[in-house]
Scaffold this motif. Structure first.
Motif, short mmCIF file in Angstrom:
data_model
loop_
_atom_site.label_atom_id
_atom_site.label_comp_id
_atom_site.label_asym_id
_atom_site.label_seq_id
_atom_site.Cartn_x
_atom_site.Cartn_y
_atom_site.Cartn_z
N GLY A 163 16.97 -24.45 11.43
CA GLY A 163 16.25 -25.66 11.83
C GLY A 163 15.17 -25.36 12.85
O GLY A 163 14.05 -25.89 12.76
N PHE A 164 15.47 -24.51 13.80
CA PHE A 164 14.50 -24.13 14.83
C PHE A 164 13.30 -23.44 14.19
O PHE A 164 12.14 -23.78 14.46
CB PHE A 164 15.16 -23.22 15.86
CG PHE A 164 14.31 -22.91 17.06
CD1 PHE A 164 14.44 -23.64 18.23
CD2 PHE A 164 13.37 -21.89 17.03
CE1 PHE A 164 13.65 -23.36 19.35
CE2 PHE A 164 12.57 -21.60 18.13
CZ PHE A 164 12.72 -22.34 19.30
N VAL A 165 13.58 -22.44 13.35
CA VAL A 165 12.51 -21.67 12.73
C VAL A 165 11.66 -22.55 11.82
O VAL A 165 10.42 -22.54 11.90
CB VAL A 165 13.07 -20.47 11.94
CG1 VAL A 165 11.94 -19.76 11.18
CG2 VAL A 165 13.76 -19.50 12.88
N SER A 166 12.29 -23.32 10.95
CA SER A 166 11.53 -24.13 9.99
C SER A 166 10.70 -25.20 10.70
O SER A 166 9.62 -25.55 10.23
CB SER A 166 12.47 -24.75 8.96
OG SER A 166 13.46 -25.54 9.58
N TYR A 167 11.19 -25.71 11.83
CA TYR A 167 10.43 -26.70 12.59
C TYR A 167 9.15 -26.08 13.16
O TYR A 167 8.06 -26.63 13.01
CB TYR A 167 11.28 -27.26 13.73
CG TYR A 167 10.54 -28.22 14.64
CD1 TYR A 167 10.38 -29.55 14.28
CD2 TYR A 167 10.00 -27.79 15.84
CE1 TYR A 167 9.69 -30.44 15.10
CE2 TYR A 167 9.31 -28.66 16.67
CZ TYR A 167 9.16 -29.98 16.30
OH TYR A 167 8.47 -30.85 17.11
N TYR A 168 9.27 -24.90 13.78
CA TYR A 168 8.11 -24.30 14.42
C TYR A 168 7.17 -23.60 13.44
O TYR A 168 5.99 -23.40 13.74
CB TYR A 168 8.55 -23.34 15.54
CG TYR A 168 8.92 -24.08 16.80
CD1 TYR A 168 7.94 -24.67 17.59
CD2 TYR A 168 10.25 -24.22 17.20
CE1 TYR A 168 8.26 -25.36 18.75
CE2 TYR A 168 10.59 -24.91 18.35
CZ TYR A 168 9.59 -25.48 19.12
OH TYR A 168 9.91 -26.18 20.26
N ILE A 169 7.69 -23.21 12.27
CA ILE A 169 6.81 -22.63 11.25
C ILE A 169 5.71 -23.62 10.88
O ILE A 169 4.56 -23.24 10.63
CB ILE A 169 7.63 -22.21 10.00
CG1 ILE A 169 8.18 -20.80 10.20
CG2 ILE A 169 6.76 -22.24 8.74
CD1 ILE A 169 8.97 -20.28 9.01
N GLN A 170 6.05 -24.90 10.85
CA GLN A 170 5.07 -25.92 10.49
C GLN A 170 3.89 -25.94 11.46
O GLN A 170 2.77 -26.27 11.09
CB GLN A 170 5.73 -27.30 10.48
CG GLN A 170 6.84 -27.44 9.46
CD GLN A 170 7.51 -28.80 9.55
OE1 GLN A 170 6.96 -29.79 9.07
NE2 GLN A 170 8.68 -28.85 10.15
N ASP A 171 4.15 -25.61 12.73
CA ASP A 171 3.10 -25.60 13.74
C ASP A 171 2.37 -24.27 13.82
O ASP A 171 1.44 -24.12 14.61
CB ASP A 171 3.70 -25.92 15.12
CG ASP A 171 4.25 -27.34 15.19
OD1 ASP A 171 3.76 -28.19 14.44
OD2 ASP A 171 5.19 -27.57 15.97
N GLN A 172 2.81 -23.30 13.02
CA GLN A 172 2.18 -21.97 12.96
C GLN A 172 2.10 -21.32 14.34
O GLN A 172 1.07 -20.78 14.72
CB GLN A 172 0.78 -22.07 12.32
CG GLN A 172 0.81 -22.58 10.89
CD GLN A 172 -0.56 -22.64 10.25
OE1 GLN A 172 -1.58 -22.77 10.92
NE2 GLN A 172 -0.59 -22.54 8.94
N VAL A 173 3.20 -21.39 15.06
CA VAL A 173 3.25 -20.76 16.38
C VAL A 173 3.90 -19.39 16.26
O VAL A 173 4.65 -19.11 15.32
CB VAL A 173 4.04 -21.63 17.39
CG1 VAL A 173 3.39 -22.98 17.57
CG2 VAL A 173 5.50 -21.78 16.95
N THR A 174 3.60 -18.52 17.22
CA THR A 174 4.24 -17.22 17.26
C THR A 174 5.52 -17.30 18.08
O THR A 174 5.74 -18.26 18.83
CB THR A 174 3.31 -16.17 17.91
OG1 THR A 174 3.12 -16.52 19.31
CG2 THR A 174 1.96 -16.12 17.21
N PHE A 175 6.33 -16.29 17.95
CA PHE A 175 7.58 -16.25 18.70
C PHE A 175 7.32 -16.29 20.20
O PHE A 175 8.03 -16.98 20.95
CB PHE A 175 8.38 -15.01 18.33
CG PHE A 175 9.60 -14.80 19.18
CD1 PHE A 175 10.72 -15.60 19.02
CD2 PHE A 175 9.63 -13.80 20.15
CE1 PHE A 175 11.85 -15.42 19.81
CE2 PHE A 175 10.76 -13.62 20.94
CZ PHE A 175 11.87 -14.42 20.77
#
Length: 201
Positions: A163-175
């Motif tokens: 959930g964390f990864v898929s949420y932030y993937i949408q914003d195209q942010v880096t780790f």
């Protein structure tokens, strides 16, 4: 063109890289071997020296990406965790880092919706998740968990990470941009997992 010459000019790794990007951004069904070849600057016939068809190419991508994540898990397990972190926290944080820094890989592995493609990725996904589940169980082995918790706790941790990864993937942010939030998330999840394990003991 002789096979040797093609192999030297167009590597398998380059094909996988370009095809992965096209499958994620354009969609599997919208992409043909011809369009992949055009993107690479080669005739589509060159691709057939490496892959029999598009389905085999997709499976090779999924297999390579899951193997990469598996090697990452093994590397973390064989190293000392960062100061102030448990081995499980480190594994979970590395999972988030992998997903955010390799979004196309992650989407192929865990966010594919096409039923035909899920069939190609299912076995590799299952092996990867079982490896993660085993790491969680070993980390919580000091607590006598019920059989139900041995299944539920690892699954819940994985879903929370996903959930964390898929949420932030949408914003195209880096780790690195969300590292503090990722660290807090992982520590919270591990604390809750230990509490749950203790309660069931």
């Amino acid at each position: 063109m002789p096979r040797k010459a093609v192999d030297q000019e167009l590597s398998r790794e380059r094909i996988l890289e370009v095809a992965r990007h096209l499958f994620v951004t354009k969609g599997y069904r919208a992409i043909s071997m011809r369009s992949i070849g055009q993107q690479l600057g080669y005739s589509h016939g060159s691709l057939y020296y490496h892959f029999n068809d598009k389905a085999e190419l997709f499976y090779a991508i999924a297999q390579e990406d899951f193997q990469r994540l598996g090697r990452l898990f093994e590397h973390v397990l064989n190293q000392s965790p960062s100061e102030g972190m448990s081995k499980l926290e480190q594994v979970m944080l590395e999972f988030i880092q992998f997903g955010l820094n390799h979004p196309h890989h992650y989407e192929i592995m865990f966010m594919t919706r096409d039923e035909e493609l899920l069939a190609y990725a299912h076995a590799e996904q299952g092996r990867c998740m079982e490896m993660f589940y085993t790491i969680v169980r070993q980390s919580l082995s000091a607590h006598m968990m019920s059989e139900q918790d041995r299944h539920n706790i690892p699954r819940s941790l994985f879903l929370a990470l996903h959930g964390f990864v898929s949420y932030y993937i949408q914003d195209q942010v880096t780790f690195e941009e969300v590292k503090p939030a990722a660290t807090a998330h992982v520590r919270f999840l591990c604390r809750r997992a230990v509490e749950e394990a203790i309660q069931s003991a």
